[in-house]
Design an enzyme around this catalytic site. Structure first.
Site, PDB file in Angstrom:
ATOM      1  N   ILE A 179       0.661  -0.961  -0.022  1.00  0.00           N
ATOM      2  CA  ILE A 179      -0.194  -0.184  -0.168  1.00  0.00           C
ATOM      3  C   ILE A 179       0.561   1.166  -0.354  1.00  0.00           C
ATOM      4  CG2 ILE A 179      -1.902   1.255   1.344  1.00  0.00           C
ATOM      5  CD1 ILE A 179      -2.631  -1.193   2.199  1.00  0.00           C
ATOM      6  N   GLU A 180       1.001   2.074  -1.090  1.00  0.00           N
ATOM      7  CA  GLU A 180       1.972   2.972  -1.644  1.00  0.00           C
ATOM      8  C   GLU A 180       1.170   4.242  -0.113  1.00  0.00           C
ATOM      9  OE1 GLU A 180       4.837   2.622  -3.376  1.00  0.00           O
ATOM     10  OE2 GLU A 180       4.577   1.022  -4.083  1.00  0.00           O
ATOM     11  N   ASP A 181       2.430   5.029   0.140  1.00  0.00           N
ATOM     12  CA  ASP A 181       1.895   6.238   0.385  1.00  0.00           C
ATOM     13  C   ASP A 181       1.478   7.234   0.155  1.00  0.00           C
ATOM     14  OD1 ASP A 181       1.663   8.075   1.964  1.00  0.00           O
ATOM     15  OD2 ASP A 181       3.942   8.531   3.092  1.00  0.00           O
ATOM     16  N   PRO A 182       0.273   7.521  -0.065  1.00  0.00           N
ATOM     17  CA  PRO A 182       0.277   8.668  -1.693  1.00  0.00           C
ATOM     18  C   PRO A 182      -0.202  10.119  -0.913  1.00  0.00           C
ATOM     19  CG  PRO A 182      -1.391   8.396   0.200  1.00  0.00           C
ATOM     20  CD  PRO A 182      -0.785   7.793   0.639  1.00  0.00           C
ATOM     21  N   TYR A 183       1.517  10.564  -0.018  1.00  0.00           N
ATOM     22  CA  TYR A 183       1.325  11.282   0.765  1.00  0.00           C
ATOM     23  C   TYR A 183       1.542  12.751  -0.722  1.00  0.00           C
ATOM     24  CZ  TYR A 183       2.372  15.209   3.910  1.00  0.00           C
ATOM     25  OH  TYR A 183       3.091  16.542   4.456  1.00  0.00           O
TER      26      TYR A 183
END
EC number: 3.1.3.2
Length: 81
Positions: free
Chosen positions: A51-55
């Site tokens: 789950i990639e960090d969408p920041y």
């Protein structure tokens, strides 16, 4: 995450390999660790493990992560019951 969390909870779920490494390292320092530490993406029916960090992304990236987390949490809860 505290040392007590490793002794209190049955599961600790994380988003990526870096989180997993850090949690495993920390759990090795805890006596009587009962928590199973896993990637939340392990439960993804669409097989997106990380789950990639969408920041630093845009609104669509946040929506993608939300949908992935929702799928994974539903699958986790179904498996747990």
């Amino acid at each position: 995450i505290t040392k007590e969390d490793f002794q209190t909870f049955d599961h600790i779920l994380c988003m990526d390999e870096s989180n997993l490494r850090d949690l495993n390292r920390k759990s090795n320092q805890v006596k009587d660790c009962k928590a199973k530490i896993e990637l939340l993406g392990t439960y993804d029916p669409q097989k997106q493990l990380i789950i990639e960090d969408p920041y630093y992304g845009n609104e669509k990236d946040f929506e993608t992560v939300y949908e992935q987390c929702l799928r994974c949490c539903k699958a986790f809860l179904e498996k747990s019951h």
